[in-house]
Enzyme design. Structure first.
Site, PDB file in Angstrom:
ATOM      1  N   ALA A 185      24.158 -61.008  -8.628  1.00 43.23           N
ATOM      2  CA  ALA A 185      24.571 -61.403  -7.742  1.00 43.23           C
ATOM      3  C   ALA A 185      25.531 -62.795  -7.758  1.00 43.23           C
ATOM      4  CB  ALA A 185      23.397 -61.949  -6.718  1.00 43.23           C
ATOM      5  N   ARG A 186      25.306 -63.397  -8.587  1.00 45.72           N
ATOM      6  CA  ARG A 186      26.011 -64.666  -8.756  1.00 45.72           C
ATOM      7  C   ARG A 186      27.195 -64.578  -9.650  1.00 45.72           C
ATOM      8  NH1 ARG A 186      21.637 -67.616 -12.912  1.00 45.72           N
ATOM      9  NH2 ARG A 186      22.058 -66.615 -15.014  1.00 45.72           N
ATOM     10  N   ARG A 242      20.415 -64.266  -9.223  1.00 44.89           N
ATOM     11  CA  ARG A 242      20.939 -63.126 -10.177  1.00 44.89           C
ATOM     12  C   ARG A 242      20.360 -61.608  -9.709  1.00 44.89           C
ATOM     13  NH1 ARG A 242      22.197 -61.918 -15.693  1.00 44.89           N
ATOM     14  NH2 ARG A 242      20.802 -60.308 -16.363  1.00 44.89           N
ATOM     15  N   ASN A 259      20.642 -54.163 -13.622  1.00 45.05           N
ATOM     16  CA  ASN A 259      21.402 -53.796 -14.726  1.00 45.05           C
ATOM     17  C   ASN A 259      20.210 -53.611 -15.966  1.00 45.05           C
ATOM     18  OD1 ASN A 259      23.706 -52.458 -15.600  1.00 45.05           O
ATOM     19  ND2 ASN A 259      23.986 -54.290 -17.153  1.00 45.05           N
ATOM     20  N   ARG A 260      19.092 -53.569 -15.590  1.00 42.58           N
ATOM     21  CA  ARG A 260      18.028 -53.321 -16.467  1.00 42.58           C
ATOM     22  C   ARG A 260      16.868 -52.197 -15.834  1.00 42.58           C
ATOM     23  NH1 ARG A 260      20.525 -56.947 -18.615  1.00 42.58           N
ATOM     24  NH2 ARG A 260      19.917 -58.190 -20.162  1.00 42.58           N
ATOM     25  N   HIS A 312      31.398 -57.174 -15.027  1.00 46.25           N
ATOM     26  CA  HIS A 312      30.347 -58.075 -14.894  1.00 46.25           C
ATOM     27  C   HIS A 312      31.434 -59.386 -15.627  1.00 46.25           C
ATOM     28  CE1 HIS A 312      26.609 -55.975 -15.005  1.00 46.25           C
ATOM     29  NE2 HIS A 312      27.437 -54.876 -15.167  1.00 46.25           N
ATOM     30  N   SER A 313      30.554 -60.454 -15.618  1.00 49.05           N
ATOM     31  CA  SER A 313      31.127 -61.551 -16.363  1.00 49.05           C
ATOM     32  C   SER A 313      29.974 -62.451 -16.950  1.00 49.05           C
ATOM     33  CB  SER A 313      31.685 -62.561 -15.300  1.00 49.05           C
ATOM     34  OG  SER A 313      30.882 -63.206 -14.227  1.00 49.05           O
ATOM     35  N   TYR A 314      30.428 -63.161 -17.960  1.00 50.90           N
ATOM     36  CA  TYR A 314      31.708 -63.583 -18.525  1.00 50.90           C
ATOM     37  C   TYR A 314      31.428 -63.294 -20.093  1.00 50.90           C
ATOM     38  CZ  TYR A 314      29.135 -67.762 -19.470  1.00 50.90           C
ATOM     39  OH  TYR A 314      28.021 -68.891 -20.025  1.00 50.90           O
ATOM     40  N   TYR A 364      24.120 -57.937 -28.116  1.00 49.79           N
ATOM     41  CA  TYR A 364      22.324 -57.992 -28.427  1.00 49.79           C
ATOM     42  C   TYR A 364      21.912 -56.779 -27.802  1.00 49.79           C
ATOM     43  CZ  TYR A 364      22.897 -60.388 -23.677  1.00 49.79           C
ATOM     44  OH  TYR A 364      23.387 -60.471 -22.447  1.00 49.79           O
ATOM     45  N   GLU A 386      33.179 -57.201 -19.596  1.00 46.46           N
ATOM     46  CA  GLU A 386      32.819 -58.713 -19.339  1.00 46.46           C
ATOM     47  C   GLU A 386      34.138 -59.631 -19.173  1.00 46.46           C
ATOM     48  OE1 GLU A 386      29.752 -60.108 -19.111  1.00 46.46           O
ATOM     49  OE2 GLU A 386      28.281 -58.630 -19.701  1.00 46.46           O
TER      50      GLU A 386
END
Length: 397
Positions: A185-186, A242, A259-260, A312-314, A364, A386
């Site tokens: 969200a953020r 988030r 996203n998990r 996504h970011s960043y 990761y 990203e």
């Protein structure tokens, strides 16, 4: 899949280059004097120190997304509340770990993202709230009927619509690329990119040969905001939220990391089974209405969807499967070559340097991601962008 083979592989590059150019109370939550630190652990002792620090002081991890993912040599960015910042600063100094303060006053940075004079009017130069984005999707479809149509693929936990734009010139037997934004969200820059992409596609069709060819030969399914409830909440209550906004059984902690939440090594690594954590994987794969709607649409259109790009970011990275395992995909060399070509083109055009590679090896391990899930569904050309920058501007928020 022949659309993307041999000479057609280069057709992915202009798409990536377009991506690369872009860049809980009832009262709203403010962040006055809150700081964002960047620490770089040099060894396992430093990693253990950060773990102990976060057990004593609650911090909000930005990158990586959890203290469990911290490794030596990695930049670790995290937000600290104002009344705890001095203590954290002192403890980091005593640890002799390299660190810096990226953001001295988070609220000042966030205030710069708002312009009250134009909030009710959609703008490509400012961030737009959810209602403004919804109105924009309707406008884009009505003003460009030969190129854009709007579909509703579902509703959110709080009953907001999930609108998707189909962008492309009508023709039979076309293949498609699915692009989504706004998982977390953020990460406001992500939905902003999707809006910018649609605008560029529509405005340059017929004048730019590359874009005209893309839209004549491909359809683009663009989902501007996946996590619509969370995104709305970042505007009304907590800019740093988030997750989704669904309720979790047996706890007052809200939301799941969307996203998990996909069935790709679900909750096996780099995700949490604790509902209060930002990387909570949910009660089951696709437990969230938003992820279920996205997955159902892709499953229903697997015969045509040949590419998947999630924004996504960043940190300026172009990633591809797998993230839930270090095992290389059977298409690793091809995906790596496409990513390398795209990154090379971005650097030559704009001087922007992106890191590329499989997710687990490059950053990761993290299970339950949409790109891994799409790949396992048969969408070979599955990538995560990203976006810019690397943590030193407001673009990542």
């Amino acid at each position: 899949t022949t659309l993307f083979r041999s000479s057609y592989v280069i057709n992915m590059w202009p798409i990536f280059i377009l991506v690369g150019v872009a860049a809980v109370s009832a009262e709203p939550r403010y962040f006055h004097s809150e700081k964002v630190f960047r620490a770089t652990p040099q060894n396992e002792e430093h990693v253990a120190f950060l773990a102990s620090l976060t057990s004593a002081v609650e911090v909000d991890f930005w990158a990586p997304e959890s203290v469990a993912l911290v490794r030596p040599g990695m930049n670790v960015d995290f937000r600290v509340e104002a009344h705890k910042a001095y203590k954290v600063d002192r403890l980091l100094a005593e640890s002799r770990m390299p660190y810096t303060i990226l953001v001295e006053n988070l609220q000042t940075l966030l205030d710069n993202q708002h312009d009250s004079n134009i909030r009710a009017v959609h703008s490509y130069e400012k961030y737009n709230d959810f209602d403004t984005i919804v109105a924009w999707t309707s406008t884009m479809a009505s003003q460009n009927p030969t190129l854009v149509s709007r579909l509703q693929i579902g509703t959110s936990y709080e009953n907001r619509p999930l609108y998707l734009l189909k962008v492309g010139k009508s023709a039979p037997n076309k293949k498609a690329i699915f692009i989504d934004c706004g998982f977390h969200a953020r990460e406001w820059i992500s939905p902003a990119f999707c809006q910018w992409f649609v605008k560029e596609a529509v405005n340059t069709y017929g004048t730019n040969a590359q874009m005209t060819s893309l839209l004549n030969n491909l359809d683009f399914y663009v989902l501007p905001v996946v996590n619509v409830d969370g995104y709305a909440y970042t505007w009304s209550n907590n800019r740093m939220w988030r997750k989704t906004r669904s309720k979790n059984a047996g706890t007052t902690c809200i939301g799941t990391d969307p996203n998990r939440n996909f069935n790709a090594g679900w909750c096996s690594t780099g995700a949490s089974n604790r509902p209060c954590d930002d990387t909570y994987c949910g009660s089951s794969p696709e437990s969230e209405k938003e992820t279920k709607a996205l997955a159902s649409f892709i499953r229903s259109n697997l015969s045509t969807i040949k590419g998947y790009i999630t924004i996504h970011s960043y940190s300026q990275m172009l990633l591809f499967p797998y993230s839930y395992t270090y095992t290389l995909t059977k298409d690793h060399n091809e995906l790596n070559n496409i990513a390398k070509g795209a990154v090379t083109q971005l650097t030559s055009l704009y001087g922007t340097r992106y890191t590329y590679g499989s997710g687990a090896a490059t950053i990761y391990p993290a299970a339950g991601g949409s790109d891994d899930w799409a790949y396992d569904q048969g969408v070979k050309y599955s990538f995560t962008f990203e976006l810019r920058d690397t943590g030193r501007s407001e673009e990542h928020t």
